[in-house]
Design an enzyme around this catalytic site. Structure first.
Site, mmCIF file in Angstrom:
data_model
loop_
_atom_site.group_PDB
_atom_site.id
_atom_site.type_symbol
_atom_site.label_atom_id
_atom_site.label_comp_id
_atom_site.label_asym_id
_atom_site.label_seq_id
_atom_site.Cartn_x
_atom_site.Cartn_y
_atom_site.Cartn_z
ATOM 1 N N CYS A 111 -37.904 -97.473 -22.126
ATOM 2 C CA CYS A 111 -38.648 -96.320 -22.663
ATOM 3 C C CYS A 111 -40.162 -96.462 -22.514
ATOM 4 C CB CYS A 111 -38.308 -96.105 -24.134
ATOM 5 S SG CYS A 111 -36.567 -95.761 -24.418
ATOM 6 N N HIS A 251 -44.109 -91.791 -27.513
ATOM 7 C CA HIS A 251 -42.702 -91.801 -27.094
ATOM 8 C C HIS A 251 -41.873 -91.107 -28.180
ATOM 9 C CE1 HIS A 251 -38.862 -93.044 -25.694
ATOM 10 N NE2 HIS A 251 -38.674 -93.973 -26.595
ATOM 11 N N ASN A 281 -34.268 -88.399 -27.145
ATOM 12 C CA ASN A 281 -35.005 -89.480 -26.501
ATOM 13 C C ASN A 281 -34.629 -89.521 -25.016
ATOM 14 O OD1 ASN A 281 -35.980 -91.913 -25.551
ATOM 15 N ND2 ASN A 281 -35.256 -93.127 -27.283
HETATM 16 O O1 UT7 Z 1 -36.586 -95.596 -27.411
HETATM 17 C C1 UT7 Z 1 -36.527 -96.679 -28.292
HETATM 18 C C2 UT7 Z 1 -35.152 -96.944 -28.658
HETATM 19 N N1 UT7 Z 1 -34.599 -96.471 -29.861
HETATM 20 C C3 UT7 Z 1 -35.206 -96.301 -31.045
HETATM 21 O O2 UT7 Z 1 -36.369 -96.370 -31.189
HETATM 22 C C4 UT7 Z 1 -34.314 -96.031 -32.219
HETATM 23 C C5 UT7 Z 1 -34.811 -96.756 -33.457
HETATM 24 N N2 UT7 Z 1 -33.921 -96.589 -34.613
HETATM 25 C C6 UT7 Z 1 -33.684 -95.405 -35.189
HETATM 26 O O3 UT7 Z 1 -34.179 -94.383 -34.756
HETATM 27 C C7 UT7 Z 1 -32.827 -95.368 -36.434
HETATM 28 O O4 UT7 Z 1 -32.614 -96.689 -36.885
HETATM 29 C C8 UT7 Z 1 -31.455 -94.665 -36.206
HETATM 30 C C9 UT7 Z 1 -31.654 -93.167 -36.044
HETATM 31 C C10 UT7 Z 1 -30.756 -95.235 -34.993
HETATM 32 C C11 UT7 Z 1 -30.564 -94.883 -37.433
HETATM 33 O O5 UT7 Z 1 -31.221 -94.378 -38.598
HETATM 34 P P1 UT7 Z 1 -31.320 -95.286 -39.902
HETATM 35 O O6 UT7 Z 1 -31.956 -94.468 -40.931
HETATM 36 O O7 UT7 Z 1 -31.984 -96.580 -39.518
HETATM 37 O O8 UT7 Z 1 -29.809 -95.470 -40.276
HETATM 38 P P2 UT7 Z 1 -28.939 -96.817 -40.418
HETATM 39 O O9 UT7 Z 1 -28.618 -97.369 -39.067
HETATM 40 O O10 UT7 Z 1 -29.571 -97.717 -41.437
HETATM 41 O O11 UT7 Z 1 -27.615 -96.215 -41.044
HETATM 42 C C12 UT7 Z 1 -27.615 -95.566 -42.332
HETATM 43 C C13 UT7 Z 1 -26.242 -94.945 -42.533
HETATM 44 C C14 UT7 Z 1 -25.085 -95.912 -42.245
HETATM 45 O O12 UT7 Z 1 -24.028 -95.602 -43.151
HETATM 46 P P3 UT7 Z 1 -23.776 -96.517 -44.455
HETATM 47 O O13 UT7 Z 1 -23.520 -97.892 -43.926
HETATM 48 O O14 UT7 Z 1 -25.037 -96.413 -45.254
HETATM 49 O O15 UT7 Z 1 -22.597 -95.849 -45.081
HETATM 50 C C15 UT7 Z 1 -24.673 -95.518 -40.847
HETATM 51 O O16 UT7 Z 1 -23.306 -95.824 -40.591
HETATM 52 O O17 UT7 Z 1 -26.082 -93.847 -41.645
HETATM 53 C C16 UT7 Z 1 -24.871 -94.012 -40.902
HETATM 54 N N3 UT7 Z 1 -25.049 -93.423 -39.586
HETATM 55 C C17 UT7 Z 1 -24.735 -92.145 -39.315
HETATM 56 N N4 UT7 Z 1 -24.216 -91.167 -40.084
HETATM 57 C C18 UT7 Z 1 -24.011 -89.965 -39.509
HETATM 58 C C19 UT7 Z 1 -25.551 -94.000 -38.469
HETATM 59 N N5 UT7 Z 1 -25.557 -93.105 -37.458
HETATM 60 C C20 UT7 Z 1 -25.053 -91.955 -37.971
HETATM 61 C C21 UT7 Z 1 -24.807 -90.675 -37.414
HETATM 62 N N6 UT7 Z 1 -24.299 -89.715 -38.226
HETATM 63 N N7 UT7 Z 1 -25.081 -90.383 -36.128
#
Ligand code: UT7
Length: 362
Positions: A111, A251, A281
């Protein structure tokens, strides 16, 4: 003094939409979670190879610059999803453009790739190695997504953006830049099995090998710190204060990462360009697409002071402080579009579902 100036810009987004509502029928997610946690509403799925997206973005940028393809010295494509690992996407783009005097190569910093390429090409132009470069950021990361993995399936989209970088006497161009990487935590964002380290037997045994896997929260934390610190460094080296900045073009990975980076810089949100809702993204393509839209929307003025910041797999990151040139309107435009398609988004993803095991839920 000889400087390197952005004189043309263009983008190419494939027409087929994958909306949050579409994703609700594919994986255990919902529009509200995706919108509030990422800022994304829809993204594009390409019906053509990456080199076609990159070539059309490149043609549009050349038209905006008023540069003929045969006057380009170098075609650089930042991508981690080329049509083939060999030859390069840049070689294919060079041929599709008819850039008959150009060298061509790909550059992979995921990225962050577009900024790495912009910094490299600007250095070559400013030092007199070349006069005119076409710098393209393009990715079709949806090709590497396992749509049964909700932690990655909702984030990425396909697209391409391009700029022309030319020698100039204008007092403009890159004022300061930073590139960084930390390979010690490479596994928090990677597509294991997409390269030569994978044994043939492993690929046979496990079809999941090439999908992107990510520790989202860990990447999030590191993205905010790296983009914030690199941006602060280039702002300071440029001799600017935060009030001098006209626009931050970051980005587009997650609107919460963008907001947190702006807060870290103490930069008002009115000075931040955000279009993630429409495209998700697009990896190396986010910044040149965003810059093109910022120009189209009149958010870049002659002499505007811009900051670009990116973060991605590697881990890699980069930031650039750049003074824009005196021309902010295209010299010309072209009518060409991608070939039309009747395929639905589910048609386009059918092979992906068959390979990785995702697909519409029963
Ligand atoms: O280009 C550079 C590369 N990528 C990035 O920069 C991405 C960086 N990271 C992020 O943008 C975020 O960490 C994410 C969007 C990927 C995830 O958001 P988050 O607020 O960090 O969520 P999390 O991974 O801590 O998950 C929180 C909850 C979990 O459920 P429990 O364990 O609390 O019950 C996940 O299982 O959200 C759940 N979850 C979802 N729920 C519905 C994770 N993905 C999803 C989804 N839909 N798509």
């Amino acid at each position: 003094m000889r400087n390197a100036l952005i004189t043309g810009w263009g983008k190419c987004l494939p027409p087929t939409l994958l909306t949050n509502h579409d994703l609700e029928s594919i994986v255990d997610t919902d529009d509200e979670w995706i919108t509030t946690r990422t800022g994304i509403k829809e993204r594009r799925i390409s019906h053509v190879p990456l080199s076609d997206l990159a070539a059309l973005a490149g043609k549009r940028a050349l038209a905006a610059a008023g540069v003929e393809p045969e006057d380009v010295d170098l075609v650089m494509v930042a991508t981690c999803t080329p049509d083939t690992l060999m030859p390069s996407a840049a070689g294919m783009v060079q041929n599709k453009l008819g850039a008959t005097s150009a060298g061509a190569f790909d550059q992979n910093a995921a990225c962050s790739g577009f900024l790495y390429s912009l910094i490299s090409a600007s250095g070559m132009v400013a030092s007199g190695v070349i006069d005119t470069a076409l710098v393209i950021g393009a990715d079709v990361l949806t090709h590497l997504l396992d749509f049964s993995d909700r932690s990655t399936a909702v984030l990425f989209g396909d697209g391409a953006g391009a700029v022309v970088v030319q020698a100039t006497d204008e007092d403009a161009g890159i004022i300061a830049s930073r590139m960084g990487s930390d390979g010690s935590v490479a596994e928090i964002l990677w597509a294991e099995g997409s390269g030569s380290a994978t044994g043939y037997k492993e690929v046979e045994r496990n079809h999941q090998l090439a999908a992107i896997s990510m520790n989202g929260p860990e990447v999030f934390k590191r993205a905010v710190k790296a983009m914030g610190d690199a941006s602060s460094a280039v702002i300071e080296e440029a001799g600017w204060s935060v009030d001098d900045i006209d626009l931050l073009v970051p980005h587009q990975a997650n609107v919460r990462i963008i907001d947190a980076t702006a807060r870290r810089l103490k930069l008002d949100s009115s000075k931040v360009f955000v279009n993630i809702a429409s495209y998700g993204n697009t990896s190396a393509a986010t910044i040149p697409i965003a810059l093109t839209e910022a120009l189209e929307n009149g958010r870049v003025q002659p002499g505007s002071k811009l900051v670009f910041a990116a973060f991605g797999a590697g881990l890699s990151w980069a930031a650039v402080a750049l003074k824009f040139g005196s021309r902010v309107t295209p010299i010309s435009e072209i009518d060409e579009e991608l070939p039309p398609t009747d395929a639905t988004v589910l048609d386009l993803l059918a092979d992906n579902f068959a390979y990785f095991g995702g697909g519409p839920r029963g």
